[in-house]
Design a protein around this motif. Structure first.
Motif, PDB file in Angstrom:
ATOM      1  N   GLU A  37      30.417  19.904  36.318  1.00 34.94           N
ATOM      2  CA  GLU A  37      29.662  18.853  37.003  1.00 34.94           C
ATOM      3  C   GLU A  37      28.641  18.222  36.066  1.00 34.94           C
ATOM      4  O   GLU A  37      28.486  16.995  36.018  1.00 34.94           O
ATOM      5  N   GLN A  38      27.946  19.061  35.290  1.00 32.70           N
ATOM      6  CA  GLN A  38      26.953  18.520  34.363  1.00 32.70           C
ATOM      7  C   GLN A  38      27.616  17.697  33.262  1.00 32.70           C
ATOM      8  O   GLN A  38      27.119  16.633  32.883  1.00 32.70           O
ATOM      9  N   SER A  39      28.758  18.188  32.780  1.00 32.87           N
ATOM     10  CA  SER A  39      29.491  17.460  31.744  1.00 32.87           C
ATOM     11  C   SER A  39      29.937  16.085  32.252  1.00 32.87           C
ATOM     12  O   SER A  39      29.875  15.089  31.524  1.00 32.87           O
ATOM     13  N   ASP A  40      30.379  16.023  33.513  1.00 34.31           N
ATOM     14  CA  ASP A  40      30.810  14.748  34.103  1.00 34.31           C
ATOM     15  C   ASP A  40      29.641  13.764  34.250  1.00 34.31           C
ATOM     16  O   ASP A  40      29.835  12.545  34.167  1.00 34.31           O
ATOM     17  N   LEU A  41      28.436  14.293  34.475  1.00 36.83           N
ATOM     18  CA  LEU A  41      27.253  13.439  34.670  1.00 36.83           C
ATOM     19  C   LEU A  41      26.612  13.002  33.359  1.00 36.83           C
ATOM     20  O   LEU A  41      25.855  12.027  33.336  1.00 36.83           O
ATOM     21  N   GLU A  42      26.898  13.729  32.290  1.00 40.09           N
ATOM     22  CA  GLU A  42      26.114  13.585  31.062  1.00 40.09           C
ATOM     23  C   GLU A  42      26.048  12.165  30.510  1.00 40.09           C
ATOM     24  O   GLU A  42      24.967  11.644  30.210  1.00 40.09           O
ATOM     25  N   GLU A  43      27.198  11.501  30.362  1.00 38.81           N
ATOM     26  CA  GLU A  43      27.199  10.157  29.775  1.00 38.81           C
ATOM     27  C   GLU A  43      26.349   9.197  30.609  1.00 38.81           C
ATOM     28  O   GLU A  43      25.526   8.446  30.066  1.00 38.81           O
ATOM     29  N   THR A  44      26.535   9.210  31.925  1.00 38.75           N
ATOM     30  CA  THR A  44      25.784   8.303  32.803  1.00 38.75           C
ATOM     31  C   THR A  44      24.290   8.573  32.725  1.00 38.75           C
ATOM     32  O   THR A  44      23.474   7.637  32.624  1.00 38.75           O
ATOM     33  N   VAL A  45      23.910   9.849  32.740  1.00 35.55           N
ATOM     34  CA  VAL A  45      22.490  10.215  32.704  1.00 35.55           C
ATOM     35  C   VAL A  45      21.853   9.815  31.372  1.00 35.55           C
ATOM     36  O   VAL A  45      20.730   9.294  31.349  1.00 35.55           O
ATOM     37  N   MET A  46      22.555  10.038  30.274  1.00 31.05           N
ATOM     38  CA  MET A  46      22.001   9.686  28.960  1.00 31.05           C
ATOM     39  C   MET A  46      21.794   8.167  28.828  1.00 31.05           C
ATOM     40  O   MET A  46      20.793   7.709  28.287  1.00 31.05           O
ATOM     41  N   VAL A  47      22.757   7.398  29.346  1.00 27.25           N
ATOM     42  CA  VAL A  47      22.613   5.931  29.297  1.00 27.25           C
ATOM     43  C   VAL A  47      21.472   5.492  30.211  1.00 27.25           C
ATOM     44  O   VAL A  47      20.692   4.594  29.850  1.00 27.25           O
ATOM     45  N   TYR A  48      21.346   6.127  31.371  1.00 25.77           N
ATOM     46  CA  TYR A  48      20.249   5.791  32.292  1.00 25.77           C
ATOM     47  C   TYR A  48      18.891   6.087  31.663  1.00 25.77           C
ATOM     48  O   TYR A  48      17.945   5.290  31.790  1.00 25.77           O
ATOM     49  N   ARG A  49      18.774   7.200  30.977  1.00 24.28           N
ATOM     50  CA  ARG A  49      17.505   7.536  30.318  1.00 24.28           C
ATOM     51  C   ARG A  49      17.169   6.534  29.217  1.00 24.28           C
ATOM     52  O   ARG A  49      16.011   6.151  29.037  1.00 24.28           O
ATOM     53  N   GLU A  50      18.194   6.090  28.502  1.00 25.12           N
ATOM     54  CA  GLU A  50      17.979   5.075  27.472  1.00 25.12           C
ATOM     55  C   GLU A  50      17.559   3.753  28.127  1.00 25.12           C
ATOM     56  O   GLU A  50      16.706   3.019  27.602  1.00 25.12           O
ATOM     57  N   TYR A  51      18.142   3.464  29.284  1.00 22.38           N
ATOM     58  CA  TYR A  51      17.783   2.260  30.035  1.00 22.38           C
ATOM     59  C   TYR A  51      16.313   2.312  30.467  1.00 22.38           C
ATOM     60  O   TYR A  51      15.568   1.338  30.302  1.00 22.38           O
ATOM     61  N   LYS A  52      15.885   3.460  31.000  1.00 21.70           N
ATOM     62  CA  LYS A  52      14.484   3.601  31.436  1.00 21.70           C
ATOM     63  C   LYS A  52      13.527   3.432  30.258  1.00 21.70           C
ATOM     64  O   LYS A  52      12.470   2.797  30.372  1.00 21.70           O
ATOM     65  N   LYS A  53      13.915   4.005  29.125  1.00 27.89           N
ATOM     66  CA  LYS A  53      13.078   3.896  27.922  1.00 27.89           C
ATOM     67  C   LYS A  53      12.969   2.434  27.474  1.00 27.89           C
ATOM     68  O   LYS A  53      11.903   1.967  27.067  1.00 27.89           O
ATOM     69  N   THR A  54      14.076   1.714  27.575  1.00 27.89           N
ATOM     70  CA  THR A  54      14.102   0.302  27.174  1.00 27.89           C
ATOM     71  C   THR A  54      13.238  -0.541  28.115  1.00 27.89           C
ATOM     72  O   THR A  54      12.492  -1.424  27.671  1.00 27.89           O
ATOM     73  N   GLU A  89      20.066  -5.652  29.247  1.00 21.51           N
ATOM     74  CA  GLU A  89      21.236  -6.236  29.905  1.00 21.51           C
ATOM     75  C   GLU A  89      22.504  -5.456  29.569  1.00 21.51           C
ATOM     76  O   GLU A  89      23.340  -5.188  30.440  1.00 21.51           O
ATOM     77  N   GLU A  90      22.647  -5.085  28.294  1.00 21.16           N
ATOM     78  CA  GLU A  90      23.827  -4.338  27.855  1.00 21.16           C
ATOM     79  C   GLU A  90      23.898  -2.979  28.553  1.00 21.16           C
ATOM     80  O   GLU A  90      24.960  -2.568  29.027  1.00 21.16           O
ATOM     81  N   LEU A  91      22.753  -2.285  28.615  1.00 21.60           N
ATOM     82  CA  LEU A  91      22.719  -0.967  29.251  1.00 21.60           C
ATOM     83  C   LEU A  91      22.976  -1.068  30.749  1.00 21.60           C
ATOM     84  O   LEU A  91      23.632  -0.209  31.333  1.00 21.60           O
ATOM     85  N   GLN A  92      22.471  -2.135  31.356  1.00 18.82           N
ATOM     86  CA  GLN A  92      22.685  -2.323  32.795  1.00 18.82           C
ATOM     87  C   GLN A  92      24.172  -2.537  33.090  1.00 18.82           C
ATOM     88  O   GLN A  92      24.702  -1.979  34.053  1.00 18.82           O
ATOM     89  N   SER A  93      24.834  -3.326  32.237  1.00 18.57           N
ATOM     90  CA  SER A  93      26.281  -3.551  32.408  1.00 18.57           C
ATOM     91  C   SER A  93      27.043  -2.240  32.217  1.00 18.57           C
ATOM     92  O   SER A  93      27.981  -1.936  32.957  1.00 18.57           O
ATOM     93  N   GLN A  94      26.616  -1.467  31.226  1.00 20.58           N
ATOM     94  CA  GLN A  94      27.264  -0.179  30.951  1.00 20.58           C
ATOM     95  C   GLN A  94      27.118   0.777  32.136  1.00 20.58           C
ATOM     96  O   GLN A  94      28.061   1.460  32.520  1.00 20.58           O
ATOM     97  N   LEU A  95      25.926   0.789  32.724  1.00 17.73           N
ATOM     98  CA  LEU A  95      25.675   1.669  33.874  1.00 17.73           C
ATOM     99  C   LEU A  95      26.496   1.245  35.085  1.00 17.73           C
ATOM    100  O   LEU A  95      26.994   2.096  35.836  1.00 17.73           O
ATOM    101  N   THR A  96      26.646  -0.058  35.277  1.00 10.71           N
ATOM    102  CA  THR A  96      27.443  -0.555  36.398  1.00 10.71           C
ATOM    103  C   THR A  96      28.880  -0.057  36.283  1.00 10.71           C
ATOM    104  O   THR A  96      29.489   0.360  37.274  1.00 10.71           O
ATOM    105  N   ILE A  97      29.414  -0.079  35.061  1.00  6.93           N
ATOM    106  CA  ILE A  97      30.775   0.390  34.820  1.00  6.93           C
ATOM    107  C   ILE A  97      30.867   1.905  34.993  1.00  6.93           C
ATOM    108  O   ILE A  97      31.803   2.432  35.588  1.00  6.93           O
TER     109      ILE A  97
END
Length: 358
Positions: A37-54, A89-97
């Motif tokens: 479960e954590q492995s499945d979430l990892e990519e989305t969570v890492m991109v979200y954290r980068e989005y918050k930082k941005t 914008e790029e990270l938001q599009s990535q998260l949507t996908i």
């Protein structure tokens, strides 16, 4: 969307704590479940954290712009705001996908079937090239390969070869390979130097669990016969090869790769379940008029999906219009660029479909 992402982030943190819990570490089932479960979430969570930082960096830069700054610093801050806005914008599009529903088969192992089609011996040789290409790609991914059935030719090719690839995300990356692969080259047997065009077909089937496809023993006709080809003294003397016929559908599967009749039966049943599962999936897709229709293609095996042109050292994937002039590298298993392009195209098309239906 942001609330959902934050909930996923919280769950990821919770899983991190659980995976350090001695009770969980002592329970192999829970440990495997939470790790997956954590492995499945990892990519989305890492991109979200980068989005918050941005987003935070953008807010800080805009606040700085409101202060008294000299002209040079003001221009630097404006440049940073432009860069951060583009990144947001790029990270938001990535998260949507990334939030799109996953294909339920993506994490499954696969059974790959390669057959020489138009072109006789040259098509069989090309089938061998494709088998080696996928074998090398699998090795690069850290996946395991197991041959189930093969019909080699005297020239080193295969009329047919069926094999299993076991590894995380195998189907998610290889599912786009189903279809007709075309080769253009001068065959070794061609004395006049003329370029020939041949094809081999590839089918990629997700491995089906017993619970997903119910196969009744009464529906099976099982025949045994002597193995042929290399294999030592037992070949042609013991009836270890297995042929299974699924009477209701007429599907026939054979396996003679193992010396053990039991192991051959197990492998043949895996192929049979995978083929029955694929039939079941195709029936469901036909019932859904709006089933995935993307530029990646329908997955029909009659489609010409890719051309391998040897004189020009060119590989062209016709579904996404991608051409690479590095045929040697592709045949050595360097498929990431093509496969990533196909994944991106599929996700983009699904997002467009979801937006149109919303």
């Amino acid at each position: 969307m942001l609330e959902r992402l934050q909930a996923l982030d919280d769950r990821y943190n919770k899983l991190t704590d659980l995976l350090c819990d001695p009770d969980v570490l002592a329970d192999p089932v829970k440990l495997r479940e939470y790790s997956k479960e954590q492995s499945d979430l990892e990519e989305t969570v890492m991109v979200y954290r980068e989005y918050k930082k941005t987003v935070q960096g953008l807010a800080d830069a805009k606040a700085m712009l409101a202060e008294k700054l000299d002209d040079e610093m003001r221009e630097l801050v404006k440049l940073e705001i432009a860069e951060l806005s583009e990144k947001q914008e790029e990270l938001q599009s990535q998260l949507t996908i990334l939030l799109l529903p996953k294909d339920p088969n993506d994490d499954k192992n696969v059974i790959v079937e390669i057959r020489g089609a138009a072109g006789g011996d040259e098509a069989a040789l090309f089938a061998g090239d494709l088998f080696r290409m996928y074998s090398r790609y699998a090795e690069r991914q850290g996946w395991k390969i197991e041959i189930i059935e093969s019909s080699p030719t005297e020239l080193g090719g295969f009329k047919e070869i069926i094999f299993m690839i076991t590894g995380k995300g195998a189907y998610s990356k290889l599912k786009f390979e189903s279809g007709a692969h075309r080769v253009q080259r001068v065959p070794a047997t061609e004395s006049g130097g003329r370029i020939h065009t041949s094809t081999s077909t590839v089918a990629v089937l997700p491995e089906a669990e017993e619970v997903e496809v119910e196969v009744h023993e009464k529906d099976l006709r099982i025949d045994t016969f002597c193995s042929t080809g290399p294999g030592g003294q037992s070949v042609n003397t013991t009836q270890s090869a297995i042929r299974i016929t699924h009477v209701p559908t007429g599907l026939v599967v054979s396996c003679q790769d193992e010396k053990s009749q039991l192991k051959n039966k197990e492998k043949a049943m895996k192929v049979l379940r995978a083929r029955l599962y694929e039939m079941k999936m195709q029936e469901q897709q036909k019932e859904l008029a709006d089933a995935r229709k993307s530029q990646v293609g329908t997955g029909d095996r009659s489609e010409r999906i890719r051309t391998y042109n040897f004189p020009q050292s060119r590989v062209t994937d016709h579904r996404i219009g991608m051409t690479l002039h590095k045929l040697d590298f592709v045949l050595q298993g360097e498929l990431d660029e093509i496969i990533n392009g196909l994944i991106t195209a599929e996700r983009t098309a699904r997002l467009q479909t979801d937006n149109e239906s919303a």
